[in-house]
Design a protein around this motif. Structure first.
Motif, short mmCIF file in Angstrom:
data_model
loop_
_atom_site.label_atom_id
_atom_site.label_comp_id
_atom_site.label_asym_id
_atom_site.label_seq_id
_atom_site.Cartn_x
_atom_site.Cartn_y
_atom_site.Cartn_z
N LEU A 184 0.79 -1.23 0.00
CA LEU A 184 0.00 0.00 0.00
C LEU A 184 0.83 1.28 0.00
N PRO A 185 1.84 1.45 0.85
CA PRO A 185 2.58 2.72 0.80
C PRO A 185 3.23 2.99 -0.56
N TRP A 186 3.76 1.92 -1.18
CA TRP A 186 4.37 2.09 -2.49
C TRP A 186 3.32 2.36 -3.55
N PHE A 187 2.13 1.80 -3.39
CA PHE A 187 1.04 2.06 -4.32
C PHE A 187 0.63 3.52 -4.27
N VAL A 188 0.47 4.06 -3.07
CA VAL A 188 0.10 5.47 -2.91
C VAL A 188 1.18 6.37 -3.51
N THR A 189 2.42 6.02 -3.28
CA THR A 189 3.53 6.80 -3.86
C THR A 189 3.51 6.73 -5.38
N SER A 190 3.28 5.56 -5.93
CA SER A 190 3.25 5.42 -7.39
C SER A 190 2.08 6.18 -8.01
N VAL A 191 0.94 6.21 -7.33
CA VAL A 191 -0.20 6.98 -7.82
C VAL A 191 0.12 8.47 -7.80
N GLY A 192 0.74 8.95 -6.74
CA GLY A 192 1.11 10.36 -6.65
C GLY A 192 2.10 10.76 -7.73
N ILE A 193 3.10 9.92 -7.96
CA ILE A 193 4.08 10.20 -9.02
C ILE A 193 3.42 10.18 -10.39
N ALA A 194 2.53 9.21 -10.61
CA ALA A 194 1.84 9.13 -11.90
C ALA A 194 0.96 10.36 -12.13
N LEU A 195 0.24 10.81 -11.10
CA LEU A 195 -0.61 12.00 -11.26
C LEU A 195 0.22 13.24 -11.53
N PHE A 196 1.28 13.44 -10.75
CA PHE A 196 2.12 14.62 -10.92
C PHE A 196 2.77 14.65 -12.30
N SER A 197 3.44 13.56 -12.66
CA SER A 197 4.15 13.56 -13.94
C SER A 197 3.18 13.52 -15.12
N GLY A 198 2.07 12.82 -14.98
CA GLY A 198 1.09 12.77 -16.06
C GLY A 198 0.45 14.12 -16.33
N CYS A 199 0.12 14.84 -15.27
CA CYS A 199 -0.47 16.18 -15.44
C CYS A 199 0.54 17.14 -16.04
N ALA A 200 1.78 17.07 -15.60
CA ALA A 200 2.83 17.94 -16.16
C ALA A 200 3.06 17.62 -17.64
N LEU A 201 3.10 16.34 -17.99
CA LEU A 201 3.27 15.96 -19.38
C LEU A 201 2.08 16.36 -20.24
N PHE A 202 0.87 16.24 -19.69
CA PHE A 202 -0.33 16.66 -20.41
C PHE A 202 -0.26 18.15 -20.75
N MET A 203 0.11 18.98 -19.76
CA MET A 203 0.21 20.42 -20.01
C MET A 203 1.31 20.73 -21.01
N ALA A 204 2.46 20.05 -20.89
CA ALA A 204 3.57 20.32 -21.80
C ALA A 204 3.26 19.86 -23.22
N LEU A 205 2.68 18.69 -23.37
CA LEU A 205 2.38 18.18 -24.71
C LEU A 205 1.32 19.01 -25.42
N THR A 206 0.26 19.38 -24.72
CA THR A 206 -0.77 20.19 -25.37
C THR A 206 -0.23 21.58 -25.72
N ALA A 207 0.63 22.14 -24.88
CA ALA A 207 1.22 23.44 -25.20
C ALA A 207 2.14 23.34 -26.40
N THR A 208 2.90 22.26 -26.50
CA THR A 208 3.83 22.09 -27.61
C THR A 208 3.09 21.78 -28.92
N LEU A 209 2.15 20.85 -28.86
CA LEU A 209 1.48 20.42 -30.09
C LEU A 209 0.41 21.38 -30.57
N LEU A 210 -0.36 21.96 -29.64
CA LEU A 210 -1.50 22.77 -30.02
C LEU A 210 -1.28 24.27 -29.84
N GLY A 211 -0.23 24.65 -29.16
CA GLY A 211 0.03 26.08 -28.96
C GLY A 211 -0.48 26.62 -27.64
N ARG A 212 -1.44 25.98 -27.06
CA ARG A 212 -1.94 26.32 -25.72
C ARG A 212 -2.72 25.13 -25.19
#
Length: 143
Positions: free
Chosen positions: A50-78
């Motif tokens: 469980l502790p590692w699962f919670v950590t992996s979910v937090g890392i996935a949310l943080f990095s996934g949201c950052a990548l989502f913002m970066a990719l849409t800004a790069t590909l679509l302009g905003r």
């Protein structure tokens, strides 16, 4: 790849901090939904404690949201949140390295912006200073 009408805008001035923060939260939510659909939560939960699962979910949310913002800004302009609230990035579509730095800095500063709004300010906050990408007010370009 052409961004079309989604990425075409004219800068009309500086962005209001409340609108820029609201756009970032919209993008954070869209990124979180994307991560929730793509991340294999049941498989990971069955394979680690469980502790590692919670950590992996937090890392996935943080990095996934950052990548989502970066990719849409790069590909679509905003990002979609910027489009909904009539905002854009100063200078148009950024390169991938700047957008990635901006996305990770914004994902880091966004939760802190609840109590300290100056940290995620669209023009003078940490993401804008680190990446050189300021969020500006925009309007759709005439065709």
């Amino acid at each position: 790849m052409s961004a079309g009408a989604f990425g075409s805008y004219a800068v009309t001035g500086p962005a209001e901090p409340r609108r820029a923060t609201a756009a970032a939260w919209i993008d954070w939510a869209a990124g979180a939904v994307t991560v929730a659909l793509a991340f294999p939560f049941p498989i990971v939960r069955a394979s680690i404690e469980l502790p590692w699962f919670v950590t992996s979910v937090g890392i996935a949310l943080f990095s996934g949201c950052a990548l989502f913002m970066a990719l849409t800004a790069t590909l679509l302009g905003r990002t979609p949140g910027m489009y909904l609230l009539d905002l854009g990035l100063e200078g148009g579509r950024p390169d991938a390295a700047k957008a990635l730095l901006w996305g990770f800095a914004l994902a880091t500063c966004l939760p802190a912006s609840i109590g300290w709004g100056a940290l995620a300010h669209p023009a003078s906050g940490l993401p804008a200073r680190l990446s050189g990408l300021a969020v500006v007010s925009a309007r759709q370009a005439e065709r």
